[in-house]
Design an enzyme around this catalytic site. Sequence first.
Site, PDB file in Angstrom:
ATOM      1  N   GLY A  89       0.771  -1.326  -0.121  1.00 57.91           N
ATOM      2  CA  GLY A  89      -0.057  -0.080   0.091  1.00 57.91           C
ATOM      3  C   GLY A  89       0.871   1.260   0.007  1.00 57.91           C
ATOM      4  O   GLY A  89       0.346   2.267  -0.362  1.00 57.91           O
ATOM      5  N   ASP A  90       2.054   1.251   0.550  1.00 61.18           N
ATOM      6  CA  ASP A  90       2.786   2.542   0.656  1.00 61.18           C
ATOM      7  C   ASP A  90       4.306   2.169   0.338  1.00 61.18           C
ATOM      8  O   ASP A  90       5.416   2.642   0.942  1.00 61.18           O
ATOM      9  CB  ASP A  90       2.591   3.106   1.717  1.00 61.18           C
ATOM     10  CG  ASP A  90       3.413   4.529   1.876  1.00 61.18           C
ATOM     11  OD1 ASP A  90       3.177   5.288   0.778  1.00 61.18           O
ATOM     12  OD2 ASP A  90       3.873   5.101   2.885  1.00 61.18           O
ATOM     13  N   ILE A  91       4.554   1.119  -0.695  1.00 58.33           N
ATOM     14  CA  ILE A  91       6.068   0.814  -0.634  1.00 58.33           C
ATOM     15  C   ILE A  91       6.841   1.600  -1.617  1.00 58.33           C
ATOM     16  O   ILE A  91       6.338   2.023  -2.947  1.00 58.33           O
ATOM     17  CB  ILE A  91       6.212  -0.789  -1.267  1.00 58.33           C
ATOM     18  CG1 ILE A  91       7.491  -1.050  -1.127  1.00 58.33           C
ATOM     19  CG2 ILE A  91       5.498  -0.899  -2.487  1.00 58.33           C
ATOM     20  CD1 ILE A  91       7.693  -2.548  -1.027  1.00 58.33           C
ATOM     21  N   ASN A 115      10.847   3.167   2.621  1.00 57.97           N
ATOM     22  CA  ASN A 115      10.408   2.105   3.423  1.00 57.97           C
ATOM     23  C   ASN A 115      10.898   0.640   3.105  1.00 57.97           C
ATOM     24  O   ASN A 115      10.341  -0.328   3.250  1.00 57.97           O
ATOM     25  CB  ASN A 115       8.778   1.874   3.004  1.00 57.97           C
ATOM     26  CG  ASN A 115       8.020   3.140   3.856  1.00 57.97           C
ATOM     27  OD1 ASN A 115       8.468   3.629   4.694  1.00 57.97           O
ATOM     28  ND2 ASN A 115       6.806   3.497   3.456  1.00 57.97           N
TER      29      ASN A 115
END
Length: 312
Positions: free
Chosen positions: A204-206, A210
Amino acid sequence: MTEPQLLVPPTLGVVASIGDLAEGRAWLDSLPGLITELREAWSLRLGAPWTGGSCSWVAPAELPDGRAAVLKISWPHPEMMGEAAALRVWQGHGVVTLHAHDGVRHAMLLERVDPGTTLGDRDWLPAEERLLVAARLLARLWSAPVGDASGFDLLSHVTARWAGLVEQRMERLRPGFDPGLVAHGIRLLRELPTTALRRVLVHGDINPGNILAGQREPWLVIDPKPMYGDPGYDPWKLVEQIDDPFRHPNPAAVLRRRFAIFGEVTGEDPARLAAWATARRVEDSLWWVSRGNQPSHRAMSEAAILASIAGL
């Protein structure tokens, strides 16, 4: 380890301006007490919190047995609610290990990644080499059996909501964007999740920030904002942020190669990845304007390049 654990980084003040103002301020006011409660409940020694985060208080911790860990206390909002459950699904394979979770205080005790430098920091490595690292990690995350997915947001629901917001913002803000291209983005946000050949737990937010260099594994992923749905959603921020593809002399060629790398590693259709990138660039562009910023016609020209790669 010293214990200036009550320090609250000024960047966390942003939560007071997100969503309900009173709720944000109330959470910030409660944070020193939460830190103390969790330190005592988990018998932790805490170091100074890391700065830069806007929705979580994060600090190095030492467990009673001397092991290094991280304490993360999150401002409660929808995107963070599935993080602990996702880490349980992945069980430390390519991601940080979850040591403990307090669902009432929205806190997690996590593996500390050492040295913790990001994939984005490795800018002396070729962009394609770094993308290969990321693609292999994503392939591992997507292969994890989920079992009961009911505890995760459905990607199709999230992007359908975004599609509605794009329509509303286009009508209300009148940014002067190509209406046909925006209509393509809206259609893709609604249709791509429903036509996926498989559904997985997406990060979802790679993005390059991260993915951290570690010792237990060479690279470990952190900070998921998990959803259940089409894996094609995940790669765009990596493709976009490993370096700016649109600053290359031939951005279309660079983008085709990057989508092909993800296709080769994960088995996903590169054209479909480009379609997801188009949808997300359109949504980002309307979100940007909705925050009071001037319309970015450059961003929409980039969306047009992505649409051409996707064959739209």
